[in-house]
Design a protein around this motif. Structure first.
Motif, PDB file in Angstrom:
ATOM      1  N   GLU A   6       0.717  -1.308   0.012  1.00 37.37           N
ATOM      2  CA  GLU A   6      -0.014  -0.247   0.060  1.00 37.37           C
ATOM      3  C   GLU A   6       0.864   1.296  -0.187  1.00 37.37           C
ATOM      4  O   GLU A   6       1.762   1.332   0.819  1.00 37.37           O
ATOM      5  CB  GLU A   6      -0.786  -0.125   1.244  1.00 37.37           C
ATOM      6  N   LYS A   7       0.735   2.083  -0.967  1.00 37.40           N
ATOM      7  CA  LYS A   7       1.479   3.346  -1.029  1.00 37.40           C
ATOM      8  C   LYS A   7       0.532   4.507  -0.913  1.00 37.40           C
ATOM      9  O   LYS A   7      -0.527   4.591  -1.544  1.00 37.40           O
ATOM     10  CB  LYS A   7       2.016   3.485  -2.495  1.00 37.40           C
ATOM     11  N   LEU A   8       1.124   5.458  -0.019  1.00 38.37           N
ATOM     12  CA  LEU A   8       0.276   6.513   0.206  1.00 38.37           C
ATOM     13  C   LEU A   8       0.198   7.338  -0.982  1.00 38.37           C
ATOM     14  O   LEU A   8       0.998   7.770  -1.582  1.00 38.37           O
ATOM     15  CB  LEU A   8       1.229   7.310   1.385  1.00 38.37           C
ATOM     16  N   ILE A   9      -1.103   7.887  -1.241  1.00 47.78           N
ATOM     17  CA  ILE A   9      -1.024   8.754  -2.446  1.00 47.78           C
ATOM     18  C   ILE A   9      -1.603  10.347  -1.704  1.00 47.78           C
ATOM     19  O   ILE A   9      -0.812  11.018  -2.360  1.00 47.78           O
ATOM     20  CB  ILE A   9      -2.722   8.426  -3.052  1.00 47.78           C
ATOM     21  N   LYS A  10      -2.274  10.212  -0.784  1.00 45.37           N
ATOM     22  CA  LYS A  10      -2.511  11.791  -0.007  1.00 45.37           C
ATOM     23  C   LYS A  10      -3.003  11.356   1.174  1.00 45.37           C
ATOM     24  O   LYS A  10      -3.760  10.742   1.549  1.00 45.37           O
ATOM     25  CB  LYS A  10      -3.561  12.458  -0.942  1.00 45.37           C
ATOM     26  N   GLY A  11      -2.662  12.472   2.075  1.00 44.06           N
ATOM     27  CA  GLY A  11      -3.054  12.485   3.442  1.00 44.06           C
ATOM     28  C   GLY A  11      -3.547  14.026   3.727  1.00 44.06           C
ATOM     29  O   GLY A  11      -2.983  14.979   3.092  1.00 44.06           O
ATOM     30  N   ASP A  12      -4.785  13.866   4.398  1.00 42.36           N
ATOM     31  CA  ASP A  12      -5.258  15.661   4.392  1.00 42.36           C
ATOM     32  C   ASP A  12      -6.198  15.331   5.648  1.00 42.36           C
ATOM     33  O   ASP A  12      -6.838  14.665   6.057  1.00 42.36           O
ATOM     34  CB  ASP A  12      -5.986  15.870   3.069  1.00 42.36           C
ATOM     35  N   LYS A  13      -6.152  16.500   6.151  1.00 42.37           N
ATOM     36  CA  LYS A  13      -7.262  16.891   7.306  1.00 42.37           C
ATOM     37  C   LYS A  13      -8.588  16.748   6.907  1.00 42.37           C
ATOM     38  O   LYS A  13      -9.117  17.171   5.808  1.00 42.37           O
ATOM     39  CB  LYS A  13      -7.060  18.295   8.002  1.00 42.37           C
ATOM     40  N   PRO A  25     -12.436  18.712  18.119  1.00 39.87           N
ATOM     41  CA  PRO A  25     -12.724  19.268  16.785  1.00 39.87           C
ATOM     42  C   PRO A  25     -11.540  19.537  15.698  1.00 39.87           C
ATOM     43  O   PRO A  25     -10.607  19.695  16.008  1.00 39.87           O
ATOM     44  CB  PRO A  25     -13.276  20.664  17.053  1.00 39.87           C
ATOM     45  N   ASN A  26     -11.833  19.055  14.436  1.00 41.74           N
ATOM     46  CA  ASN A  26     -10.800  19.275  13.476  1.00 41.74           C
ATOM     47  C   ASN A  26      -9.510  18.493  13.686  1.00 41.74           C
ATOM     48  O   ASN A  26      -8.470  18.920  13.437  1.00 41.74           O
ATOM     49  CB  ASN A  26     -10.493  20.806  13.137  1.00 41.74           C
ATOM     50  N   SER A  27      -9.701  17.346  14.181  1.00 42.53           N
ATOM     51  CA  SER A  27      -8.329  16.624  14.784  1.00 42.53           C
ATOM     52  C   SER A  27      -8.103  15.443  13.812  1.00 42.53           C
ATOM     53  O   SER A  27      -7.207  14.721  13.903  1.00 42.53           O
ATOM     54  CB  SER A  27      -8.502  16.174  16.175  1.00 42.53           C
ATOM     55  N   LEU A  28      -8.924  15.188  12.839  1.00 38.87           N
ATOM     56  CA  LEU A  28      -8.919  14.020  12.135  1.00 38.87           C
ATOM     57  C   LEU A  28      -8.314  13.972  10.938  1.00 38.87           C
ATOM     58  O   LEU A  28      -8.399  15.028  10.194  1.00 38.87           O
ATOM     59  CB  LEU A  28     -10.375  13.350  11.752  1.00 38.87           C
ATOM     60  N   THR A  29      -7.340  13.212  10.635  1.00 42.47           N
ATOM     61  CA  THR A  29      -6.692  13.385   9.232  1.00 42.47           C
ATOM     62  C   THR A  29      -6.916  11.826   8.444  1.00 42.47           C
ATOM     63  O   THR A  29      -6.816  10.742   8.965  1.00 42.47           O
ATOM     64  CB  THR A  29      -5.286  13.111   9.615  1.00 42.47           C
ATOM     65  N   LEU A  67     -17.155   4.562  11.041  1.00 44.15           N
ATOM     66  CA  LEU A  67     -17.056   5.976  11.550  1.00 44.15           C
ATOM     67  C   LEU A  67     -18.318   6.721  11.430  1.00 44.15           C
ATOM     68  O   LEU A  67     -19.100   6.099  10.526  1.00 44.15           O
ATOM     69  CB  LEU A  67     -16.081   6.784  10.941  1.00 44.15           C
ATOM     70  N   PRO A  68     -18.954   7.614  12.142  1.00 42.58           N
ATOM     71  CA  PRO A  68     -20.304   8.191  11.620  1.00 42.58           C
ATOM     72  C   PRO A  68     -20.268   8.569  10.165  1.00 42.58           C
ATOM     73  O   PRO A  68     -19.572   8.989   9.544  1.00 42.58           O
ATOM     74  CB  PRO A  68     -20.240   9.385  12.406  1.00 42.58           C
ATOM     75  N   LEU A  69     -21.812   8.724   9.661  1.00 43.66           N
ATOM     76  CA  LEU A  69     -22.059   8.993   8.155  1.00 43.66           C
ATOM     77  C   LEU A  69     -21.334  10.403   7.699  1.00 43.66           C
ATOM     78  O   LEU A  69     -20.615  10.359   6.540  1.00 43.66           O
ATOM     79  CB  LEU A  69     -23.437   8.786   8.021  1.00 43.66           C
ATOM     80  N   PRO A  70     -21.304  11.629   8.393  1.00 45.04           N
ATOM     81  CA  PRO A  70     -20.633  12.564   7.675  1.00 45.04           C
ATOM     82  C   PRO A  70     -19.508  12.386   7.494  1.00 45.04           C
ATOM     83  O   PRO A  70     -18.701  12.987   6.590  1.00 45.04           O
ATOM     84  CB  PRO A  70     -21.005  13.693   8.865  1.00 45.04           C
ATOM     85  N   ILE A  71     -18.631  11.708   8.373  1.00 43.89           N
ATOM     86  CA  ILE A  71     -16.948  11.421   8.169  1.00 43.89           C
ATOM     87  C   ILE A  71     -17.034  10.502   7.073  1.00 43.89           C
ATOM     88  O   ILE A  71     -15.789  10.829   6.126  1.00 43.89           O
ATOM     89  CB  ILE A  71     -16.286  11.115   9.585  1.00 43.89           C
ATOM     90  N   GLN A  72     -17.583   9.465   7.078  1.00 45.02           N
ATOM     91  CA  GLN A  72     -17.534   8.554   6.005  1.00 45.02           C
ATOM     92  C   GLN A  72     -17.570   9.382   4.570  1.00 45.02           C
ATOM     93  O   GLN A  72     -16.994   9.034   3.570  1.00 45.02           O
ATOM     94  CB  GLN A  72     -18.657   7.579   6.035  1.00 45.02           C
ATOM     95  N   GLY A  73     -18.882  10.295   4.499  1.00 42.66           N
ATOM     96  CA  GLY A  73     -18.695  10.986   3.279  1.00 42.66           C
ATOM     97  C   GLY A  73     -17.689  11.810   2.819  1.00 42.66           C
ATOM     98  O   GLY A  73     -17.474  11.948   1.572  1.00 42.66           O
ATOM     99  N   LYS A  74     -17.116  12.370   3.978  1.00 48.64           N
ATOM    100  CA  LYS A  74     -15.958  13.334   3.347  1.00 48.64           C
ATOM    101  C   LYS A  74     -14.724  12.319   3.081  1.00 48.64           C
ATOM    102  O   LYS A  74     -14.169  12.740   2.122  1.00 48.64           O
ATOM    103  CB  LYS A  74     -15.792  14.027   4.827  1.00 48.64           C
ATOM    104  N   VAL A  75     -14.565  11.018   3.609  1.00 44.98           N
ATOM    105  CA  VAL A  75     -13.547  10.422   3.217  1.00 44.98           C
ATOM    106  C   VAL A  75     -13.825   9.661   1.826  1.00 44.98           C
ATOM    107  O   VAL A  75     -12.914   9.659   1.069  1.00 44.98           O
ATOM    108  CB  VAL A  75     -13.394   9.353   4.323  1.00 44.98           C
ATOM    109  N   ASP A  76     -15.034   9.349   1.642  1.00 47.20           N
ATOM    110  CA  ASP A  76     -15.327   8.831   0.275  1.00 47.20           C
ATOM    111  C   ASP A  76     -15.158   9.847  -0.868  1.00 47.20           C
ATOM    112  O   ASP A  76     -14.607   9.537  -1.854  1.00 47.20           O
ATOM    113  CB  ASP A  76     -16.896   8.323   0.295  1.00 47.20           C
ATOM    114  N   GLU A  77     -15.585  11.316  -0.556  1.00 42.37           N
ATOM    115  CA  GLU A  77     -15.269  12.436  -1.783  1.00 42.37           C
ATOM    116  C   GLU A  77     -14.163  12.457  -1.713  1.00 42.37           C
ATOM    117  O   GLU A  77     -13.338  12.650  -2.827  1.00 42.37           O
ATOM    118  CB  GLU A  77     -16.006  13.530  -1.002  1.00 42.37           C
ATOM    119  N   MET A  78     -13.123  12.466  -0.862  1.00 43.23           N
ATOM    120  CA  MET A  78     -11.649  12.514  -0.691  1.00 43.23           C
ATOM    121  C   MET A  78     -11.086  11.515  -1.805  1.00 43.23           C
ATOM    122  O   MET A  78     -10.284  11.728  -2.798  1.00 43.23           O
ATOM    123  CB  MET A  78     -10.916  12.617   0.391  1.00 43.23           C
TER     124      MET A  78
END
Length: 108
Positions: A6-13, A25-29, A67-78
């Protein structure tokens, strides 16, 4: 060398999201990885995966689908916005060329 990596493509907050454990708040990467199977020198990309970490409580969430659905949606979008590197497809091109060359040049 034969195996999968597994090779890292991108990491973001992850913006506007609280950690489900410590509520910071705002501590998830989120880190998005490219799944690659390597056969000698040829890489074969076969998928993506994401992992989420909290910078406050240091908790890792290897499967973000729990994880909760709002976080899942943001990660899926990413994950949908990020694409594999072009060189991850070299293995498919090389083996496709070998097969086509073998079909077009039968032994006599």
């Amino acid at each position: 060398m034969i195996g999968s990596v597994e090779k890292l493509i991108k990491g973001d907050k992850i913006r506007n999201a609280n950690c489900p454990e410590c509520q910071a708040p705002n501590s998830l990467t989120a880190s998005v990885y490219s799944k690659i199977f390597i056969l000698k020198l040829f890489p074969f990309v076969y998928g993506k995966t994401a992992k989420v970490d909290c910078s406050e409580c240091k908790r890792a969430f290897p499967n973000y689908k729990y994880l909760p659905l709002p976080i899942q949606g943001k990660v899926d979008e990413m994950m949908n916005d990020i694409h594999h590197k072009w060189y991850g497809y070299i293995g498919y091109v090389v083996f496709g060329a070998i097969i086509i060359f073998g079909l077009l040049n039968p032994k006599k």
